[in-house]
Motif scaffolding. Structure first.
Motif, mmCIF file in Angstrom:
data_model
loop_
_atom_site.group_PDB
_atom_site.id
_atom_site.type_symbol
_atom_site.label_atom_id
_atom_site.label_comp_id
_atom_site.label_asym_id
_atom_site.label_seq_id
_atom_site.Cartn_x
_atom_site.Cartn_y
_atom_site.Cartn_z
ATOM 1 N N ALA A 355 4.555 -1.968 2.536
ATOM 2 C CA ALA A 355 5.942 -2.229 2.149
ATOM 3 C C ALA A 355 6.389 -1.097 1.239
ATOM 4 N N THR A 356 7.565 -0.531 1.548
ATOM 5 C CA THR A 356 8.108 0.575 0.750
ATOM 6 C C THR A 356 9.558 0.261 0.396
ATOM 7 N N TYR A 357 9.894 0.502 -0.854
ATOM 8 C CA TYR A 357 11.258 0.226 -1.299
ATOM 9 C C TYR A 357 11.824 1.450 -2.014
ATOM 10 N N PRO A 358 12.768 2.183 -1.382
ATOM 11 C CA PRO A 358 13.448 3.295 -2.062
ATOM 12 C C PRO A 358 14.621 2.761 -2.884
ATOM 13 N N ALA A 360 17.741 3.862 -6.132
ATOM 14 C CA ALA A 360 18.442 4.781 -7.057
ATOM 15 C C ALA A 360 18.384 6.231 -6.581
ATOM 16 N N ASN A 361 18.354 6.451 -5.282
ATOM 17 C CA ASN A 361 18.415 7.775 -4.654
ATOM 18 C C ASN A 361 17.164 8.631 -4.872
ATOM 19 N N HIS A 362 16.520 8.540 -6.015
ATOM 20 C CA HIS A 362 15.422 9.450 -6.354
ATOM 21 C C HIS A 362 14.037 8.809 -6.308
ATOM 22 N N TYR A 363 13.950 7.487 -6.199
ATOM 23 C CA TYR A 363 12.684 6.816 -6.452
ATOM 24 C C TYR A 363 12.269 5.930 -5.275
ATOM 25 N N SER A 364 10.954 5.674 -5.210
ATOM 26 C CA SER A 364 10.444 4.699 -4.256
ATOM 27 C C SER A 364 9.136 4.119 -4.791
ATOM 28 N N VAL A 365 8.880 2.867 -4.430
ATOM 29 C CA VAL A 365 7.615 2.218 -4.750
ATOM 30 C C VAL A 365 7.035 1.691 -3.447
ATOM 31 N N GLY A 366 5.711 1.646 -3.374
ATOM 32 C CA GLY A 366 5.095 1.198 -2.144
ATOM 33 C C GLY A 366 3.739 0.558 -2.382
ATOM 34 N N VAL A 367 3.382 -0.351 -1.480
ATOM 35 C CA VAL A 367 2.062 -0.961 -1.479
ATOM 36 C C VAL A 367 1.543 -0.922 -0.045
ATOM 37 N N LYS A 368 0.263 -0.614 0.098
ATOM 38 C CA LYS A 368 -0.350 -0.543 1.431
ATOM 39 C C LYS A 368 -1.762 -1.107 1.341
ATOM 40 N N TYR A 369 -2.126 -1.887 2.363
ATOM 41 C CA TYR A 369 -3.455 -2.507 2.381
ATOM 42 C C TYR A 369 -3.985 -2.467 3.806
ATOM 43 N N ALA A 370 -5.290 -2.194 3.943
ATOM 44 C CA ALA A 370 -5.924 -2.172 5.259
ATOM 45 C C ALA A 370 -7.322 -2.754 5.163
ATOM 46 N N SER A 371 -7.748 -3.437 6.229
ATOM 47 C CA SER A 371 -9.054 -4.074 6.257
ATOM 48 C C SER A 371 -9.712 -3.815 7.611
ATOM 49 N N THR A 385 -14.737 -2.584 5.436
ATOM 50 C CA THR A 385 -14.066 -1.804 4.402
ATOM 51 C C THR A 385 -12.669 -2.347 4.135
ATOM 52 N N ASP A 386 -12.303 -2.417 2.868
ATOM 53 C CA ASP A 386 -10.948 -2.787 2.458
ATOM 54 C C ASP A 386 -10.402 -1.708 1.529
ATOM 55 N N LYS A 387 -9.133 -1.357 1.729
ATOM 56 C CA LYS A 387 -8.495 -0.343 0.887
ATOM 57 C C LYS A 387 -7.098 -0.812 0.483
ATOM 58 N N LEU A 388 -6.747 -0.499 -0.770
ATOM 59 C CA LEU A 388 -5.434 -0.854 -1.315
ATOM 60 C C LEU A 388 -4.849 0.361 -2.013
ATOM 61 N N TRP A 389 -3.547 0.603 -1.782
ATOM 62 C CA TRP A 389 -2.837 1.696 -2.455
ATOM 63 C C TRP A 389 -1.548 1.159 -3.086
ATOM 64 N N LEU A 390 -1.287 1.569 -4.308
ATOM 65 C CA LEU A 390 -0.015 1.318 -4.984
ATOM 66 C C LEU A 390 0.567 2.674 -5.357
ATOM 67 N N THR A 391 1.812 2.918 -4.975
ATOM 68 C CA THR A 391 2.388 4.260 -5.141
ATOM 69 C C THR A 391 3.785 4.178 -5.735
ATOM 70 N N PHE A 392 4.038 5.083 -6.681
ATOM 71 C CA PHE A 392 5.400 5.298 -7.203
ATOM 72 C C PHE A 392 5.717 6.773 -7.038
ATOM 73 N N GLN A 393 6.908 7.068 -6.503
ATOM 74 C CA GLN A 393 7.292 8.458 -6.271
ATOM 75 C C GLN A 393 8.709 8.704 -6.774
ATOM 76 N N ALA A 394 8.882 9.885 -7.389
ATOM 77 C CA ALA A 394 10.199 10.293 -7.879
ATOM 78 C C ALA A 394 10.476 11.713 -7.377
ATOM 79 N N ASN A 395 11.690 11.930 -6.856
ATOM 80 C CA ASN A 395 12.096 13.224 -6.331
ATOM 81 C C ASN A 395 13.368 13.688 -7.015
ATOM 82 N N TYR A 396 13.361 14.934 -7.489
ATOM 83 C CA TYR A 396 14.548 15.506 -8.139
ATOM 84 C C TYR A 396 14.863 16.873 -7.534
#
Length: 396
Positions: A355-358, A360-371, A385-396
């Motif tokens: 799931a990814t949510y952009p 305020a034009n510059h930002y996004s947050v995301g979560v990803k999981y795989a098994s 194997t199980d993997k989890l990622w939490l990501t925050f990104q900002a672009n200017y």
């Protein structure tokens, strides 16, 4: 001389040239007025749990600074620096502490819609199945290369690159961070037809450091879609043939093919695909050493096989992908069933969601999981194997 060193020499020559020094206004316009600076921050938490091996987690922050000049006599320059800070370097996680030049090249906008680039650059071809940048990882894969793209004929794009070095995702000092090459990449696509985009390619990889990565691959690809009011039907079909190249000690011939079909309407989509990286009767498999492997054959990366992306028994991937958009939220779910092309080996199954949510034009947050689970035991990829990622990104 390596390509990026040659690029730096050209830049220095331009900067000290009497011709350019006497024209301060064009220099100011190109290097200041028409230049562009971009900054990106990407913060990531990754947790990996491999049964009977270990559980590890890591937090990394990548800072990317990109500078591009304006045009000066049809010339321009790009410089991009990446810095990654990390809580630690974990063996099961493919992100590392480093600071390096990610891109640094001279570009030339030539006649007949030709764009040429010399230096360290990003190369993304088609869907990155054979040549890509591994953009998911904090350390991107880039190439020290000369490349040229021509779009003089309407609908037709012809691309060529000579690659001298592949700058891989591994850290300095690991012994795996770069591979010297004498590689030729040719890709021609035509999108002038109504319902199909056609691509033909020849990827002649000559890896000077790892001979087993040297391959000659020739292929064709067709993609397209048909719109029926709010409904869109899409398809893809691809076939490639590969044999050993240059000093590769193996002697083999293996095929690749993929078939896919999708349906999309409003904010919902679904796609089914069948992909085969073939085997030559168990002697050797069809490999993709320059691919963005994380995007294919499962997010848990069980089938990297040292960067080759396949093993001698081949890989069959039957998969289903479902996408949705809800109030700006981008949702994706994937399911894979893996089998060997040779030897009747059950290579397991994987499901994943993201799931990814952009905002305020510059930002996004995301979560990803795989098994991943269910593989026949006794192979290097067989541990659940199980993997989890939490990501925050900002672009200017």
């Amino acid at each position: 001389m390596k390509v990026h060193a040659l690029t730096l020499a050209v830049l220095a020559s331009l900067a000290s040239s009497t011709v350019f020094a006497e024209n301060v206004d064009p220099l100011k316009k190109a290097f200041i007025d028409d230049s562009a600076v971009k900054v990106q921050f990407r913060l990531r938490y990754e947790d990996v749990d491999v049964a009977n091996v270990d559980q590890q987690n890591q937090t990394t922050l990548r800072t990317r600074l990109n500078y591009k000049t304006g045009d000066l006599y049809n010339l321009f320059a790009v410089a991009e620096v990446d810095d990654v800070r990390s809580t630690d370097n974990e063996a099961l996680i493919g992100d590392y502490k480093y600071t390096q030049i990610n891109q640094g090249y001279i570009g030339y906008k030539g006649p007949a819609n030709t764009l040429a680039q010399l230096g360290r650059q990003r190369i993304i071809l088609d869907n990155q199945r054979f040549v890509g940048g591994v953009g998911f990882r904090q350390n991107e894969q880039t190439y020290d290369a000369f490349s040229a793209k021509n779009t003089a004929i309407e609908g037709l794009t012809a691309y060529y690159a000579y690659v001298a070095t592949v700058n891989r995702i591994f850290p300095e000092g690991s012994g795996k961070e770069e591979h010297d090459n004498e590689t030729h990449l040719i890709n021609v696509n035509y999108k002038g037809l109504e319902f199909v985009k056609l691509t033909g390619y020849a990827y002649l990889i000559d890896n000077q450091d790892v001979a087993a990565f040297s391959t000659d691959t020739y292929g064709v690809r067709a993609t397209g879609d048909v719109k029926l009011d709010a409904l869109k039907l899409s398809y893809e079909a691809e076939f490639a043939q590969q044999s050993e190249g240059s000093d590769n000690p193996a002697s083999y011939s293996a095929s690749y093919y993929k078939l896919g079909a999708g349906i999309n309407f409003d904010a919902f989509g679904a796609k089914i695909g069948y992909e085969v990286l073939g085997s030559d009767d168990g002697k050797a498999g069809f490999i993709t050493p320059l691919a963005t492997l994380h995007a294919f054959n499962g997010w848990t990366d069980k089938f990297l096989f040292g960067g080759k992306g396949n093993w001698e028994n081949g890989l069959v991937d039957t998969h289903l992908i479902v996408t949705a958009k809800l109030a700006g939220l981008k949702l994706l779910a994937k399911y894979h069933k893996f089998d060997s092309d040779y030897g009747d080996i059950d290579m397991g199954k994987e499901w994943g969601v993201s799931a990814t949510y952009p905002f305020a034009n510059h930002y996004s947050v995301g979560v990803k999981y795989a098994s991943f689970s269910g593989a026949d035991e006794g192979y290097g990829f067989s541990n659940d194997t199980d993997k989890l990622w939490l990501t925050f990104q900002a672009n200017y």
